[in-house]
Scaffold this motif. Structure first.
Motif, PDB file in Angstrom:
ATOM      1  N   GLU A   1     -42.029  -4.374  65.316  1.00  0.00           N
ATOM      2  CA  GLU A   1     -42.397  -5.699  64.829  1.00  0.00           C
ATOM      3  C   GLU A   1     -41.416  -6.774  65.285  1.00  0.00           C
ATOM      4  O   GLU A   1     -41.791  -7.929  65.430  1.00  0.00           O
ATOM      5  CB  GLU A   1     -42.480  -5.686  63.300  1.00  0.00           C
ATOM      6  CG  GLU A   1     -43.618  -4.843  62.778  1.00  0.00           C
ATOM      7  CD  GLU A   1     -43.570  -4.603  61.279  1.00  0.00           C
ATOM      8  OE1 GLU A   1     -42.543  -4.947  60.641  1.00  0.00           O
ATOM      9  OE2 GLU A   1     -44.544  -4.051  60.745  1.00  0.00           O
TER      10      GLU A   1
ATOM     11  N   ASP B   1     -34.821   4.834  56.150  1.00  0.00           N
ATOM     12  CA  ASP B   1     -35.980   5.633  56.551  1.00  0.00           C
ATOM     13  C   ASP B   1     -36.277   5.439  58.037  1.00  0.00           C
ATOM     14  O   ASP B   1     -36.581   4.315  58.459  1.00  0.00           O
ATOM     15  CB  ASP B   1     -37.183   5.238  55.703  1.00  0.00           C
ATOM     16  CG  ASP B   1     -38.403   6.074  56.017  1.00  0.00           C
ATOM     17  OD1 ASP B   1     -39.185   5.656  56.918  1.00  0.00           O
ATOM     18  OD2 ASP B   1     -38.570   7.129  55.394  1.00  0.00           O
TER      19      ASP B   1
ATOM     20  N   GLN C   1     -38.804   6.279  59.948  1.00  0.00           N
ATOM     21  CA  GLN C   1     -40.149   5.794  60.295  1.00  0.00           C
ATOM     22  C   GLN C   1     -40.292   4.300  60.030  1.00  0.00           C
ATOM     23  O   GLN C   1     -40.859   3.572  60.845  1.00  0.00           O
ATOM     24  CB  GLN C   1     -41.220   6.578  59.535  1.00  0.00           C
ATOM     25  CG  GLN C   1     -41.357   7.999  60.040  1.00  0.00           C
ATOM     26  CD  GLN C   1     -42.406   8.773  59.277  1.00  0.00           C
ATOM     27  OE1 GLN C   1     -42.698   8.497  58.107  1.00  0.00           O
ATOM     28  NE2 GLN C   1     -42.986   9.758  59.936  1.00  0.00           N
ATOM     29  N   ARG C   2     -39.783   3.850  58.897  1.00  0.00           N
ATOM     30  CA  ARG C   2     -39.827   2.408  58.602  1.00  0.00           C
ATOM     31  C   ARG C   2     -38.954   1.643  59.590  1.00  0.00           C
ATOM     32  O   ARG C   2     -39.291   0.535  60.007  1.00  0.00           O
ATOM     33  CB  ARG C   2     -39.387   2.135  57.169  1.00  0.00           C
ATOM     34  CG  ARG C   2     -40.455   2.468  56.157  1.00  0.00           C
ATOM     35  CD  ARG C   2     -40.194   1.824  54.821  1.00  0.00           C
ATOM     36  NE  ARG C   2     -38.920   2.189  54.255  1.00  0.00           N
ATOM     37  CZ  ARG C   2     -38.741   2.935  53.178  1.00  0.00           C
ATOM     38  NH1 ARG C   2     -39.775   3.400  52.529  1.00  0.00           N
ATOM     39  NH2 ARG C   2     -37.536   3.204  52.729  1.00  0.00           N
ATOM     40  N   ARG C   3     -37.816   2.241  59.972  1.00  0.00           N
ATOM     41  CA  ARG C   3     -36.926   1.607  60.944  1.00  0.00           C
ATOM     42  C   ARG C   3     -37.669   1.415  62.270  1.00  0.00           C
ATOM     43  O   ARG C   3     -37.634   0.339  62.855  1.00  0.00           O
ATOM     44  CB  ARG C   3     -35.677   2.465  61.145  1.00  0.00           C
ATOM     45  CG  ARG C   3     -34.605   1.805  61.974  1.00  0.00           C
ATOM     46  CD  ARG C   3     -33.391   2.699  62.186  1.00  0.00           C
ATOM     47  NE  ARG C   3     -32.911   3.324  60.969  1.00  0.00           N
ATOM     48  CZ  ARG C   3     -32.715   4.640  60.820  1.00  0.00           C
ATOM     49  NH1 ARG C   3     -32.918   5.460  61.819  1.00  0.00           N
ATOM     50  NH2 ARG C   3     -32.272   5.118  59.673  1.00  0.00           N
TER      51      ARG C   3
ATOM     52  N   LYS D   1     -40.930   1.290  62.780  1.00  0.00           N
ATOM     53  CA  LYS D   1     -41.993   0.293  62.583  1.00  0.00           C
ATOM     54  C   LYS D   1     -41.415  -1.115  62.656  1.00  0.00           C
ATOM     55  O   LYS D   1     -41.985  -1.997  63.302  1.00  0.00           O
ATOM     56  CB  LYS D   1     -42.683   0.521  61.243  1.00  0.00           C
ATOM     57  CG  LYS D   1     -43.851  -0.415  60.989  1.00  0.00           C
ATOM     58  CD  LYS D   1     -44.518  -0.096  59.665  1.00  0.00           C
ATOM     59  CE  LYS D   1     -45.742  -0.920  59.392  1.00  0.00           C
ATOM     60  NZ  LYS D   1     -45.577  -2.337  59.419  1.00  0.00           N
ATOM     61  N   SER D   2     -40.272  -1.331  62.029  1.00  0.00           N
ATOM     62  CA  SER D   2     -39.624  -2.644  62.077  1.00  0.00           C
ATOM     63  C   SER D   2     -39.209  -3.009  63.492  1.00  0.00           C
ATOM     64  O   SER D   2     -39.330  -4.171  63.897  1.00  0.00           O
ATOM     65  CB  SER D   2     -38.402  -2.665  61.159  1.00  0.00           C
ATOM     66  OG  SER D   2     -38.793  -2.561  59.818  1.00  0.00           O
TER      67      SER D   2
ATOM     68  N   SER E   1     -30.458   3.670  65.226  1.00  0.00           N
ATOM     69  CA  SER E   1     -30.254   4.851  64.385  1.00  0.00           C
ATOM     70  C   SER E   1     -28.810   5.332  64.449  1.00  0.00           C
ATOM     71  O   SER E   1     -28.226   5.712  63.426  1.00  0.00           O
ATOM     72  CB  SER E   1     -31.210   5.973  64.809  1.00  0.00           C
ATOM     73  OG  SER E   1     -32.539   5.601  64.531  1.00  0.00           O
TER      74      SER E   1
ATOM     75  N   VAL F   1     -33.562  -4.224  59.736  1.00  0.00           N
ATOM     76  CA  VAL F   1     -33.834  -2.956  60.420  1.00  0.00           C
ATOM     77  C   VAL F   1     -32.548  -2.143  60.590  1.00  0.00           C
ATOM     78  O   VAL F   1     -32.564  -0.922  60.529  1.00  0.00           O
ATOM     79  CB  VAL F   1     -34.547  -3.202  61.774  1.00  0.00           C
ATOM     80  CG1 VAL F   1     -33.678  -3.971  62.741  1.00  0.00           C
ATOM     81  CG2 VAL F   1     -34.969  -1.896  62.408  1.00  0.00           C
TER      82      VAL F   1
ATOM     83  N   GLN G   1     -34.541   2.271  69.145  1.00  0.00           N
ATOM     84  CA  GLN G   1     -34.536   3.179  67.992  1.00  0.00           C
ATOM     85  C   GLN G   1     -33.303   4.077  68.025  1.00  0.00           C
ATOM     86  O   GLN G   1     -32.625   4.244  67.008  1.00  0.00           O
ATOM     87  CB  GLN G   1     -35.810   4.034  67.986  1.00  0.00           C
ATOM     88  CG  GLN G   1     -35.796   5.208  67.026  1.00  0.00           C
ATOM     89  CD  GLN G   1     -35.955   4.830  65.570  1.00  0.00           C
ATOM     90  OE1 GLN G   1     -35.893   3.667  65.186  1.00  0.00           O
ATOM     91  NE2 GLN G   1     -36.135   5.817  64.734  1.00  0.00           N
TER      92      GLN G   1
ATOM     93  N   GLU H   1     -31.895  -0.082  57.404  1.00  0.00           N
ATOM     94  CA  GLU H   1     -33.005   0.740  56.926  1.00  0.00           C
ATOM     95  C   GLU H   1     -32.690   2.233  57.015  1.00  0.00           C
ATOM     96  O   GLU H   1     -32.418   2.758  58.089  1.00  0.00           O
ATOM     97  CB  GLU H   1     -34.276   0.425  57.726  1.00  0.00           C
ATOM     98  CG  GLU H   1     -35.475   1.278  57.370  1.00  0.00           C
ATOM     99  CD  GLU H   1     -35.858   1.192  55.901  1.00  0.00           C
ATOM    100  OE1 GLU H   1     -35.833   2.237  55.220  1.00  0.00           O
ATOM    101  OE2 GLU H   1     -36.181   0.082  55.440  1.00  0.00           O
TER     102      GLU H   1
END
Length: 106
Positions: free
Chosen positions: A18, A8, A10-12, A14-15, A44, A3, A40, A6
């Motif tokens: 999870e 992206d 949005q994918r970050r 989502k991870s 980021s 993560v 996040q 990552e």
């Protein structure tokens, strides 16, 4: 743990959902990051600073598990190869579903 690498957003995110529980907390010497949104923002910022700008990557090494706890060394290294430029000891406490509840960084 990819993560942190990552690109992206949005994918970050989502991870993050999870890997950490909704109320998961990360404690660092610099501060406390509670919940998915705070994680996040932290991840980021680290992505922008270290991966995108400086060309570094993160990886987990020396992972040891014990019941609902995990200890590992988190390393930062040049994406093009070379020596580790930094490392952190992480101690994680997991929830019943295996996601991170508490994340202590030393």
């Amino acid at each position: 743990m990819c993560v942190w690498n990552e690109a992206d957003a949005q994918r970050r995110f989502k991870s993050i959902t999870e890997v950490w529980t909704e109320d998961g907390v990360q404690y660092t010497p610099e501060g406390e990051y509670r919940g998915h949104q705070a994680l996040q923002e932290r991840i980021s910022t680290n992505y922008e600073t270290f991966v995108k700008t400086q060309g570094l990557l993160f990886r987990a090494g020396d992972v040891q598990e014990h019941h609902d706890a995990v200890k590992l060394i988190w390393e930062m290294f040049p994406a093009r190869g070379g020596e580790v430029t930094g490392s952190v000891l992480l101690f994680l406490l997991l929830s019943d579903d295996g996601r991170v509840r508490l994340d202590y960084q030393f």
